[in-house]
Design an enzyme around this catalytic site. Sequence first.
Site, PDB file in Angstrom:
ATOM      1  N   LYS A  97      54.778 -14.672 -26.560  1.00  0.00           N
ATOM      2  CA  LYS A  97      53.526 -14.581 -25.784  1.00  0.00           C
ATOM      3  C   LYS A  97      52.343 -14.995 -26.652  1.00  0.00           C
ATOM      4  CE  LYS A  97      50.383 -11.334 -24.863  1.00  0.00           C
ATOM      5  NZ  LYS A  97      49.234 -12.178 -24.559  1.00  0.00           N
ATOM      6  N   GLY A 150      49.835 -14.310 -20.191  1.00  0.00           N
ATOM      7  CA  GLY A 150      49.215 -13.136 -19.577  1.00  0.00           C
ATOM      8  C   GLY A 150      48.602 -12.209 -20.607  1.00  0.00           C
ATOM      9  N   GLY A 184      47.858  -8.785 -22.952  1.00  0.00           N
ATOM     10  CA  GLY A 184      48.601  -7.905 -23.841  1.00  0.00           C
ATOM     11  C   GLY A 184      49.037  -6.635 -23.146  1.00  0.00           C
ATOM     12  N   VAL A 208      51.973  -8.202 -19.834  1.00  0.00           N
ATOM     13  CA  VAL A 208      53.211  -8.856 -20.262  1.00  0.00           C
ATOM     14  C   VAL A 208      53.561  -8.528 -21.724  1.00  0.00           C
ATOM     15  CG1 VAL A 208      52.179 -11.081 -20.933  1.00  0.00           C
ATOM     16  CG2 VAL A 208      54.470 -11.022 -20.007  1.00  0.00           C
ATOM     17  N   GLY A 209      52.521  -8.386 -22.571  1.00  0.00           N
ATOM     18  CA  GLY A 209      52.770  -8.053 -23.991  1.00  0.00           C
ATOM     19  C   GLY A 209      53.461  -6.705 -24.110  1.00  0.00           C
ATOM     20  N   GLU A 256      51.688  -8.193 -38.702  1.00  0.00           N
ATOM     21  CA  GLU A 256      50.653  -8.874 -39.507  1.00  0.00           C
ATOM     22  C   GLU A 256      49.322  -8.536 -38.861  1.00  0.00           C
ATOM     23  OE1 GLU A 256      51.373 -10.347 -42.232  1.00  0.00           O
ATOM     24  OE2 GLU A 256      53.536 -10.340 -41.940  1.00  0.00           O
ATOM     25  N   CYS A 273      42.246 -14.297 -40.219  1.00  0.00           N
ATOM     26  CA  CYS A 273      42.548 -13.001 -40.856  1.00  0.00           C
ATOM     27  C   CYS A 273      42.361 -13.077 -42.364  1.00  0.00           C
ATOM     28  CB  CYS A 273      43.964 -12.580 -40.519  1.00  0.00           C
ATOM     29  SG  CYS A 273      45.178 -13.848 -40.922  1.00  0.00           S
ATOM     30  N   GLU A 328      36.731  -4.253 -39.805  1.00  0.00           N
ATOM     31  CA  GLU A 328      36.936  -5.693 -39.623  1.00  0.00           C
ATOM     32  C   GLU A 328      36.034  -6.200 -38.496  1.00  0.00           C
ATOM     33  OE1 GLU A 328      40.536  -7.181 -37.722  1.00  0.00           O
ATOM     34  OE2 GLU A 328      40.660  -8.744 -39.251  1.00  0.00           O
TER      35      GLU A 328
END
Length: 480
Positions: free
Chosen positions: A172, A203, A205, A208-209, A247, A281, A383
């Site tokens: 995804k 889609g 998160g 579908v995630g 990650e 990142c 962050e």
Amino acid sequence: MKKILHFIDGEYSNPVSDLWIEGINPATGEIITQISNGDVRDVEKAFQAATRAFSIWSNYSSTERFQILNRIAELIEENLEELAIAETIDTGKPLRLSKEVEIPRAASNFRFFATASLQFASESHSMNQAINYTLRQAIGVVGCISPWNLPLYLFTWKIAPALATGNCVIAKPSEMSPSTAAMLGELCNKAGLPKGVLNILQGEGKGVGNAIVNHPGIKAISFTGGTKTGQHISAIAGPMFKKLSLELGGKNPCLVFDDCNLELTVSEVARLAFSNQGQICLCGSRILIEETIYEEFKNKLIEKVSKLIVGDPLDPKTQFGSLISFEHKKKVQSYIQLAIEEGGNLLYGGNEIQLEGRCKNGSFISPAIFENLGPKCRTNQEEIFGPVITLQKFKGELEAIELANDSVYGLAATVWTENVRKAHRVAQKLNTGIVWINCWLLRDLRTPFGGMNASGVGREGGLEAMRFFTEAKNVCVYYN
Ligand code: NDP
């Protein structure tokens, strides 16, 4: 309006729900696509296809896998222009970055892991009267979830090793950068990848995630994204005993010593802070500068950053494009406001930019540089994932290390010094998964890649990725 469909069992298909998400070009504000809003039913379809394909793909020889994955790499290169434009339109990143770095790297990912499949070997351990050998076998159906900041680059960084080791994949991309992932499906068909081996679901998160992470048949999850999402995913996948590679975010320090090559360092710090509008990142956001050169470095950095060309991402001259979305722009602006409230002195930028012409409604802000903020404030701890950096002074090596390690994150650091002994000493003491000395983003794909602490669990790259996507099985043969 272009529709972004799922790619399941080698074919493009509508979402079962027939629900769609509007895709927006952040550089213009225009609605450009209708994206399939997948759910648990699409995941089940993909899972069935992947399960059927597994018995075929996992029995391919490594040479056969090499040939197909290497062909995908070639096809990415042959379609570089089209992929780069799609990536830039989805994300607002400068076309130059898409063309020169990101799409070529997606091809390198496939090529690298294609050859890795030929070279992957396992151990044997002999005893008196017995020998052990380790089988490294494909896991089965695995899930790969990636973010919007380096879309095809990070998507393929996960998919290629998963396929190289014989797994079938349900992947995804972010709903904010779906186009190049969707285009990859067609290239895989052209390359002869059997149907169902790679399934690409589109889609959100939370829809579908989440369904991928929750599916009991998906045995491993490789995820790149924010630390909070990573926590959420591990809370689900942990009790299900899924293999997990995470990650996550970073707040990367950049240590500038007074014996650095000043011109090179200024130029590289500007690049590591503001490439892709600070949305990598690995970008540095806490710039730690030895007090003896603080003023000189600061002035040169401001001068360098002020020359960055902000503009239409499709203009080949543009060096600094738009942020990924209007929502993200608001988040970055709220951090700029916070930095001011925390007593920060805004040295440069941070203002909204209104371009002329086709990008007049885009989500642009100028790169921001702050000073006078201590290590403990939220600006230096959280962050931001945007073009906002802070400058802090340090006195000597120990204080530099202390400031650098004052973070819950531990992804990457850079060290700038011409003193080779100091460079090695400092590198050993930094609590990050990656340390670059006098360079940034120089990548050898064989090296371990990943972060410590809140920056993640596990490593990607080279053998680490090949091992993640396989189960090690020891076979002990008694021969007396
Ligand atoms: P998110 O964590 O919001 O999203 C990452 C991916 O996860 C997206 O595809 C997203 O889908 C999906 N997702 C979101 N919620 C869930 C869920 N509950 N279950 C399953 N999948 C979910 O991160 P961003 O996309 O905003 O990316 C930025 C973050 O990624 C930053 O923190 C950055 O540091 C980190 N990152 C880390 C890297 C590393 O190598 N360590 C490299 C690059 C980025 P959707 O977007 O469709 O909601």
